[in-house]
Every structure is written in C-alpha cells, then in structure tokens.
Write a protein that holds these residues in place. Structure first.
Motif, mmCIF file in Angstrom:
data_model
loop_
_atom_site.group_PDB
_atom_site.id
_atom_site.type_symbol
_atom_site.label_atom_id
_atom_site.label_comp_id
_atom_site.label_asym_id
_atom_site.label_seq_id
_atom_site.Cartn_x
_atom_site.Cartn_y
_atom_site.Cartn_z
ATOM 1 N N ASN A 62 0.932 -1.361 0.062
ATOM 2 C CA ASN A 62 0.175 0.021 0.209
ATOM 3 C C ASN A 62 0.726 1.259 0.109
ATOM 4 O OD1 ASN A 62 -2.044 1.914 0.101
ATOM 5 N ND2 ASN A 62 -2.756 1.311 2.153
ATOM 6 N N ALA A 85 0.029 4.148 -1.525
ATOM 7 C CA ALA A 85 -0.694 5.223 -1.518
ATOM 8 C C ALA A 85 -0.699 6.303 -0.321
ATOM 9 C CB ALA A 85 -1.980 5.220 -2.125
ATOM 10 N N GLN A 124 -3.498 -1.089 -5.741
ATOM 11 C CA GLN A 124 -2.794 -0.202 -5.034
ATOM 12 C C GLN A 124 -2.420 0.754 -6.145
ATOM 13 O OE1 GLN A 124 -2.560 0.231 -1.874
ATOM 14 N NE2 GLN A 124 -3.446 -2.037 -1.443
ATOM 15 N N LYS A 165 -5.052 3.255 -6.517
ATOM 16 C CA LYS A 165 -5.178 4.301 -5.355
ATOM 17 C C LYS A 165 -4.276 5.263 -5.495
ATOM 18 C CE LYS A 165 -6.796 0.754 -1.718
ATOM 19 N NZ LYS A 165 -6.441 0.266 -0.400
ATOM 20 N N GLU A 199 -5.539 7.681 -8.079
ATOM 21 C CA GLU A 199 -6.700 8.336 -7.638
ATOM 22 C C GLU A 199 -6.227 9.746 -6.653
ATOM 23 O OE1 GLU A 199 -9.033 5.434 -5.794
ATOM 24 O OE2 GLU A 199 -10.268 4.850 -7.424
#
Length: 402
Positions: free
Chosen positions: A83, A85, A110, A113, A116
């Motif tokens: 992860n 992000a 991931q 993310k 985004e």
C-alpha cells in the motif's frame, strides 16, 4: 519540485539500472530538484521473508493457470502488493514516476489508489506489461489491441482479460502519462486499447558518458589477430538471451579466429565449439571491470529473442564497441546497420543469419577497431545524462503547468 520514483528493485535488472541512472542524471544537473526512490526493501530478515512469501503466493496462484511452467516469470498477475498510496514521499511528491513494479511489489489495486491521488504520473515502459493483460512480451500476439481474451501464455482462464480491463479503467485518468524508452514500445502502446488515446512520448534511457567511454585497452598479442566477441547475461542459460543461438552459429564458423568472452552465471555446462577460444568471467557487478571488458571486445553480441532497449547495447556503444544483434524491439533505435553494428534478420534460420553477421564481423574487425572512438562519442552524445534528464524535466514541467 519533488519527484518520487517507484521501481521494484533498487539494483539489478534493466529497469532498476535505467531508473537509477535517470535519478543520478537529475541530481547531477538539477540539484534544486528533490528525488526519492521507493523500492522493495530487503535489508531485514522479516522483510526478506515477507517479500519471498508474497512472490511465492503470487506465482503459486499463477502456476496452475499457465501453459508452460518455464514462462512463470514472463507473465505477472500483480494481485499482491504494498500500500504505497499512504507513503509520505508519495503524498508529498509533485510528480510520481513509475518504472517496473512487478514481482509482488505494486498490485493493480494499489496502483489505482495512487492514480486516484490526482497527481501527475509518468510511467516509463521497460516492457509490454503496462498495456497487456499480464505478459511482459507478447511474442507477436496482438490481443493487447483488444481485450487479451486469447492469451497465448494461459490455459482457459480470464485473468488476462480481467487485468486488461482493470488497466483500461485505471488508464482513463488524464494524469497518467506513458513514456516508451524505445520507438518500438511507444508505437505498440499507441496501438493498444489501453494506450491508444494517450499522448505517448519516446525518451531513451540515459548513459553516464563519463564512465562508459572508449579507452585504449591493454594489448594482448595472443588475441590481436582474433575477433573478440563479448556476450553478457545475468543468467547465461536464459533462453531469451540467445546464447544457444550464438553458440550454434559459432559452430558453423570452422576456423579459430574468434575468441569468446562470457560474462554471467551458468547453472549448466555450455556447449562451446572446440575451435573457439574462450573465457568465462562469471557475474560481474563492478562497472569499472565491465567497462574494461567492453573496451577489450571487438564486437558485443546480443542475440536476444525479445528485448526493448537493452542497457548492455547502450553501454557497449558508449565504450566504442559495435554490436551484433537481432533486429527486434527497440534495438534498431540504437544500431545503424553496418555503421555501429550489424542488425541481424530475425526470421528464417536464426543461426544462419547470425553466422552471416559473425562472418561480417571477422572481415571488418580492423576497420571497426579504428572507428571505436567515433562510435563512443556518438552514443555518449545521443544518450547523455544532460540530454535525457532535460527531456524528462521538460515533461515534468509541462505536466505541472497543465
């Protein structure tokens, strides 16, 4: 400006080398820009165990779905990853620059993310995986232009379709920008259903011309009359790198005028023709040693069956050593036929085609020994740290201004 780079490995592998060289070039010529590399840390025992476990799980899930077990690392599912992000450096970055993220480092979920976060993202394509359903090289398959439904690597399974579809959704984001380090891969990305609406640039990898350059090698009277060929690969037995094709072509050279230098590890014995003198140097990571070897060789041989823009060819040319290679991928970006090397036909009998190139090399070695300095200068100018870092900085600034 704050730049964060993402690559699975810090060192080792073509993408890692290219990424590190780009960072080094920016730090050298743009000291006011802050750079940070995020990679798969492997310094503690627990980290090593976690990384290995993630890779085993990812490849284990793929094992029963892939047709040929030898292709297990030629297709990546990216179901498992970190992860990133919420990583502090990523959250603070002005530009996120992705390179190679497979081997259970960054999953597609991931990646979504990160996209985004609504920051400008540059993704340098070191192979085809970015716009396929999972393969790193498609072997001529053009399913990536549609939906990757008829995957040549997989048994009847929809994982390639699902990944391809998921990537299409991710790539709809206007902030995601693709860069090909060769014209070949840039053109393929433009033809893909994932990248066909993107403005895709072509920026090659940089080379440090202050290190990789022509120097007069130490004389070896015993080898002076021979044509010295160099072949390198981390794994000499890797079929994609084509040493077996080279050795078969050498077997057709019924003379003793070729000396072969092999750099890399070998797990099985090599069937080197008896009439060839040779030396095996093992795996060499020391750049200074590699540069000496490049300079010692008359020709560097790269008989890969699949490749994008090999750093080894760029390194060889920067040292003034011409290259014999199959005309595949982005290699024609680097080699001008019979000017700084020989582009071998990649169809028909590959061994015969390469044997023709070897004959040409033997006949022209004296001429090209005189051209080494000019070949070196040309490569160091085209792919210099200053030029390539400027190309990327201009891209970063343009994205920020938009």
């Amino acid at each position: 400006m704050k730049l964060v780079f993402i690559n699975t490995f810090k060192n080792g592998g073509g993408a890692a080398i290219a990424c590190q060289r780009l960072i080094e070039s920016i730090n050298l010529y743009q000291p006011d820009i802050e750079t940070k590399l995020i990679y798969q840390t492997n310094t503690r025992i627990l980290q090593k165990i976690q990384n290995l476990a993630s890779l085993i799980i990812e490849k284990g899930l793929l094992y029963f779905k892939i047709k040929n077990k030898n292709d297990i690392f030629k297709f990546s599912t990216s179901l498992i990853g970190r992860n990133l992000a919420k990583n502090k450096s990523i959250l603070e970055a002005d530009i996120i620059h992705i390179h190679w993220t497979n081997n259970a480092f960054l999953s597609l979920q991931q990646l979504k993310k990160i996209v985004e976060l609504d920051k400008p993202i540059v993704w340098t394509m070191h192979d085809m995986w970015v716009f396929t359903g999972g393969c790193h090289y498609s072997r001529g398959c053009e399913e990536f232009k549609k939906d990757c439904e008829k995957c040549i690597y997989l048994k009847k399974d929809k994982i390639s379709v699902d990944q391809h579809s998921f990537k299409e959704e991710i790539f709809k984001n206007k902030n995601l920008n693709l860069v090909g380090c060769s014209k070949w891969i840039s053109d393929l990305a433009k033809e893909s259903s994932i990248g066909n609406d993107k403005n895709i640039l072509n920026i090659p990898n940089p080379i440090n011309g202050n290190k990789f350059k022509y120097t007069i090698p130490d004389k070896n009277e015993n080898l002076n009359y021979k044509t010295i060929l160099l072949f390198t690969s981390a794994n000499l037995n890797d079929p994609r790198k084509g040493l077996d094709v080279l050795l078969a072509a050498l077997n057709n050279q019924k003379n003793n005028t070729i000396h072969l230098i092999l750099v890399g590890k070998s797990k099985t014995p090599l069937n080197i023709p008896k009439h060839c003198s040779y030396e095996t140097l093992g795996f060499i990571s020391n750049e200074a040693e590699l540069i000496k070897i490049y300079n010692k060789a008359d020709f560097f041989v790269c008989p890969s069956s699949e490749d994008n823009l090999p750093n080894t060819i760029m390194e060889s040319l920067a040292c003034g050593t011409p290259v014999l290679s199959f005309d595949i991928g982005g290699i024609s970006d680097l080699i001008q036929h019979k000017e700084n090397g020989f582009l071998v036909k990649n169809y028909g009998d590959l061994q015969e085609n390469l044997a023709t190139a070897l004959d040409w090399a033997v006949e022209n070695k004296t001429e090209f020994r005189k051209k080494k300095e000019s070949i070196s200068l040309d490569a160091r100018q085209k792919y210099s740290y200053l030029k390539i870092s400027n190309d990327y900085i201009n891209l970063y600034k343009r994205l920020l201004s938009n």
